[in-house]
Write an enzyme that holds these catalytic residues in place. Structure first.
Site, short mmCIF file in Angstrom:
data_model
loop_
_atom_site.label_atom_id
_atom_site.label_comp_id
_atom_site.label_asym_id
_atom_site.label_seq_id
_atom_site.Cartn_x
_atom_site.Cartn_y
_atom_site.Cartn_z
N HIS A 85 27.77 56.12 -51.05
CA HIS A 85 27.88 56.75 -52.15
C HIS A 85 29.21 57.72 -51.38
CE1 HIS A 85 25.91 59.46 -49.44
NE2 HIS A 85 24.76 58.46 -48.76
N ASP A 87 28.56 61.51 -52.92
CA ASP A 87 28.72 62.34 -52.31
C ASP A 87 27.39 62.65 -50.50
OD1 ASP A 87 26.57 60.70 -52.98
OD2 ASP A 87 25.27 62.18 -53.96
N ASP A 117 27.04 60.68 -43.32
CA ASP A 117 26.17 60.08 -44.57
C ASP A 117 27.15 60.41 -45.71
OD1 ASP A 117 24.76 59.25 -46.31
OD2 ASP A 117 23.09 61.03 -45.61
N GLU A 149 24.27 60.28 -55.21
CA GLU A 149 23.05 59.54 -54.46
C GLU A 149 22.33 60.24 -54.08
OE1 GLU A 149 20.70 57.79 -51.32
OE2 GLU A 149 21.82 59.20 -50.94
N GLU A 150 22.87 61.34 -53.28
CA GLU A 150 21.77 62.93 -52.62
C GLU A 150 21.37 63.45 -53.51
OE1 GLU A 150 21.91 62.81 -49.86
OE2 GLU A 150 23.64 61.73 -48.54
N GLU A 174 24.87 53.25 -45.41
CA GLU A 174 24.21 54.14 -44.56
C GLU A 174 23.62 54.50 -43.30
OE1 GLU A 174 22.99 56.76 -46.32
OE2 GLU A 174 22.47 56.62 -48.56
N HIS A 361 22.55 65.10 -42.77
CA HIS A 361 21.47 66.15 -43.89
C HIS A 361 21.02 67.84 -42.78
CE1 HIS A 361 20.41 63.61 -46.94
NE2 HIS A 361 21.04 63.48 -46.33
ZN LIG Z 1 23.32 58.56 -47.76
#
Ligand SMILES: [Zn+2]
Length: 388
Positions: A85, A87, A117, A149-150, A174, A361
């Site tokens: 992903h 994003d 990520d 995706e997030e 990932e 994150h």
């Molecule tokens: Zn991810």
């Protein structure tokens, strides 16, 4: 063949410099389109056929599918998809030591939002691909770069609705610390809202107390959780049962008023073998039975679309090859990915990437430099195995 993309560090710099945060909260949400256009230019320069697909409900965002190597219209394609992903989650800059949108090399780490990520993944694919003469490919190599995706997973959902990628195997980059994962749990995040009737607290018969009914709902949710944990167990996971977390509750306004509305939000993690729809059906049946013959009004609603669990069989060729080239056994991870969407398309999928989910994150996200070359080597082995 002429390869006209920037060098690896330069690509990483550019990817991190472009914000592509996605969030269900519009004030934190940005488009991923500039990242998609950057990737489109690079993959085109390398000879890929590039398709940019805007999302139906958010046309300012897009997926990218880049394909190279012979695609057989009929017969079995065995090629490889490398998927990720574009994003990131939003970030709180004030908690970062470094600018999250500027790649910073310190302490043998690359700091920046999306380093682990997972925007770096695309630059590492290109680095691995540059070792090959693609005119020698016998099977296709497909790069998939998704949006959202997030947040909504709309990019992956569109892929399932609109495309049939010509591959049988996929690796999602990932962050798994260079160790392959063939299983993860699914996730359902729902709310339940109860509507009763307000009135003066001195006479309960004047109203219908939604908070008292919520007490029954909470009991029912906990009984359901125990029931699910008796029915489903999987020792691949550190937490080997489905979990249900009661995470938020709000109801009523005043002690002297009968509570007319109450709402609970919860998160349910599904094991492989469970699916989002049947979980919802079960919950509806339980609530219907619970409130049969009462006046209370209830509704159950998703806070975000559910993500199915993923399990790719241990003896799949892609699982065995990922184990071989990473020198690590396949394991289960605790986070969700777009993998279940690919498996819905019949693509056997493994999660295998550089960096660690523990650094994702959160402030000062980084990718350890020690992961970079080993991961490029793993990708090159996988491309050689599945495309040559
Ligand atoms: Zn991810």
């Amino acid at each position: 063949m002429e390869k006209t993309t920037p060098n690896l560090m330069n690509m990483l710099h550019q990817l991190i410099a472009i914000p592509s945060m996605s969030s269900v909260n519009p004030s934190f949400d940005t488009s991923n389109r500039a990242v998609i256009d950057l990737l489109a230019g690079w993959f085109e320069a390398l000879g890929f056929t590039v398709q940019v697909m805007p999302l139906p409900r958010q046309p300012h965002k897009a997926n990218l599918i880049a394909t190279i190597g012979p695609v057989q219209e009929h017969g079995k394609n065995q090629g490889l998809m490398l998927a990720g992903h574009t994003d990131t989650v939003p970030c709180e800059e004030k908690f970062w030591r470094f600018n999250p949108f500027r790649l910073t090399e310190r302490e043998n780490r690359l700091y920046g939002l999306g380093t682990a990520d997972m925007k770096s993944f695309f630059a590492l694919i290109i680095e691995a691909f540059k070792r090959f003469d693609a005119s020698r490919f016998k099977r296709p190599l497909v790069v998939l770069a998704t949006a959202d995706e997030e947040s909504s997973m709309e990019g992956a959902a569109m892929l399932v609705e609109k495309t049939r990628p010509p591959v049988r195997y996929a690796v999602i980059g990932e962050p798994t610390g260079l160790k392959p994962a063939n299983a993860h749990k699914g996730m359902v995040m729902d709310g339940i809202r109860l509507i009763g009737r307000g009135g003066h607290s001195s006479n309960p018969t004047l109203g219908l107390n939604a908070m008292e009914s919520m007490h029954q709902v909470l009991g029912e949710l906990m009984r359901w959780r125990n029931d699910l944990q008796r029915r489903y167990q999987d020792n691949r996971f550190a937490v080997p049962v489905p979990t249900l977390n009661l995470g938020h509750i709000h109801g009523g306004d005043n002690p002297n008023r009968i509570c007319d509305q109450c709402e609970v939000h919860f998160d349910l993690r599904l094991l492989p073998g469970m699916d989002v729809q049947s979980v919802h059906d079960e919950l509806h049946a339980r609530l219907t039975a619970l409130f049969a013959g009462t006046e209370i009004k209830w509704e159950c609603f998703p806070l975000k679309p559910g993500t199915p669990p993923m399990l790719t069989p241990q003896d799949s060729r892609i699982v065995r090859n990922c184990e071989l080239y990473s020198q690590a056994d396949a394991h289960a991870v605790a986070f969700c990915t777009e993998g279940p969407y690919l498996t819905q398309l019949g693509i056997e999928t493994v999660i295998l990437g550089p960096g660690n989910i523990a650094q994702a994150h959160q402030p000062d996200e980084y990718l350890a430099l020690s992961n970079v070359q080993p991961y490029v080597d793993i990708l090159a082995e996988l491309i050689a195995e599945h495309c040559l």
